[in-house]
Design an enzyme around this catalytic site. Structure first.
Site, PDB file in Angstrom:
ATOM      1  N   ARG A 117     -23.042  75.285  32.402  1.00 29.61           N
ATOM      2  CA  ARG A 117     -23.470  74.232  31.470  1.00 29.61           C
ATOM      3  C   ARG A 117     -24.960  73.923  31.652  1.00 29.61           C
ATOM      4  NH1 ARG A 117     -19.611  69.521  32.537  1.00 29.61           N
ATOM      5  NH2 ARG A 117     -20.861  68.502  30.957  1.00 29.61           N
TER       6      ARG A 117
ATOM      7  N   HIS B 208     -23.673  58.680  33.231  1.00 29.83           N
ATOM      8  CA  HIS B 208     -22.808  59.630  33.940  1.00 29.83           C
ATOM      9  C   HIS B 208     -23.604  60.670  34.721  1.00 29.83           C
ATOM     10  CE1 HIS B 208     -19.294  58.614  30.953  1.00 29.83           C
ATOM     11  NE2 HIS B 208     -19.509  57.670  31.842  1.00 29.83           N
TER      12      HIS B 208
ATOM     13  N   GLN C 190     -24.023  58.763  27.683  1.00 31.69           N
ATOM     14  CA  GLN C 190     -22.992  59.285  28.590  1.00 31.69           C
ATOM     15  C   GLN C 190     -23.280  60.752  28.873  1.00 31.69           C
ATOM     16  OE1 GLN C 190     -18.859  57.835  27.110  1.00 31.69           O
ATOM     17  NE2 GLN C 190     -20.251  57.516  25.431  1.00 31.69           N
TER      18      GLN C 190
END
Ligand code: BJW
Ligand code: ZN
Length: 258
Positions: free
Chosen positions: A71, A121, A103
């Site tokens: 990612r 996050h 987020q």
């Protein structure tokens, strides 16, 4: 009937302070998959919700670490789309009264030029020791371009324990400074603009209620309805990359007419 971009621009026109809450849908048009849509390629067989826990990491560190490296690699190659730039532009109108609470862990708001960004996050760029919390710079992880499903994490030079991604997993507390900044911005905001989140994950999903509890308005931009939709003042069914540039234009137009 007023078009949604005009109705949204009207609400923002009257606002002095705005808090924007973004989720994975904000990055969809930059090619970053959302969290709850089917994964493709290497990860088609795994549920991301099951990978984003400390238990999953401890049970299979190489698989979870490999997923985060893949990612990170994808996000570094992605570019912020026009909706990101529109938000950075909108912010100039509100100066200090504009806070983006995200987020997302992809860093795209900052890369699009937004300044007051709270990462609830964490970040894909931040790694740390799972035990002693020593930060571990992403650039010290070799072979980032070599995407593999399984990659054993490096170990901490201080205590020898595993290096973990610097993100917030289920069951973990959010960083207290981020929560503090986000909630202060929500308590002061006249408008919450909620973009591209399923509004399923707490405490982030509570932020619009904080704004509403103080008499502020809530606007939601999302092609699909969410649990938040029935309670918003304005629901605009559109992708972020189309809606936000239209909104920025509508606001600029109304400023010129005054
Ligand atoms: C578009 C679009 C386009 C598509 N344009 N839009 C209260 C009630 C119930 C449960 C809890 C509660 N309080 C806490 C909990 C437990 C838990 C929780 O919320 N569980 C729920 C699932 C029920 N929360 C936590 O554990 C949190 N910690 C915590 O509360 O600590 C205190 C505590 C400790 C111990 C026990 C209890 C409490 C931590 C939450 C951490 C979330 N972490 C993740 C992973 C981050 C790392 C990583 O990226 O790998 O964060 S999970 C994942 O979900 C990720 C996301 O940030 C987050 C939100 O997802 P998001 O952004 O909304 O994405 P999607 O995919 O869900 O939705 C995309 C949306 O975009 C969709 O609506 C599309 O329609 C839309 N879209 N294209 C605009 N072009
Ligand atoms: Zn350590």
């Amino acid at each position: 009937m007023t078009a949604p971009h005009e109705a949204t621009a009207d609400l923002l026109e009257q606002a002095r302070r705005v808090v924007v809450l973004t989720g994975a849908g904000m990055s969809a048009e930059s090619g970053v998959p959302t969290f709850r849509e089917a994964q493709t390629g290497l990860w088609a067989r795994f549920n991301p919700e099951e990978l984003a826990t400390e238990r999953a990491f401890r049970e299979n560190p190489a698989r979870v670490f490999g997923w985060y490296l893949q990612r990170l690699h994808a996000v570094r190659a992605a570019e912020p789309h026009a909706g990101y730039r529109a938000l950075a532009h909108l912010a100039q109108r509100f100066r200090d009264g504009f806070c983006i609470v995200t987020q997302n862990v992809d860093g795209l708001h900052a890369r699009a030029g937004s300044r007051n960004v709270v990462e609830l996050h964490g970040s894909l760029e931040a790694f740390r020791c799972i035990e002693c919390q020593l930060p571990f710079p992403a650039d010290q992880i070799g072979g980032l371009d070599d995407v593999q499903a399984e990659r054993p994490p490096p170990t901490c030079r201080e205590c020898g324990n595993l290096i973990r991604p610097g993100v917030v997993w289920f069951g973990e507390s959010l960083p207290s400074d981020a929560i503090g900044r986000a909630w202060r911005a929500a308590e002061e905001a006249d408008v919450a603009l909620v973009v591209g989140t399923s509004s399923l994950v707490y405490p982030a999903a509570n932020l619009p209620a904080v704004v509403r509890g103080r008499g502020g308005r809530v606007i939601e931009i999302n092609p699909d309805e969410t649990p938040l939709s029935p309670s918003v003042d304005l629901y605009w069914s559109a992708p972020a990359g189309e809606a936000l540039p239209l909104l920025a234009e509508a606001l600029a137009g109304s400023q010129e007419r005054r």
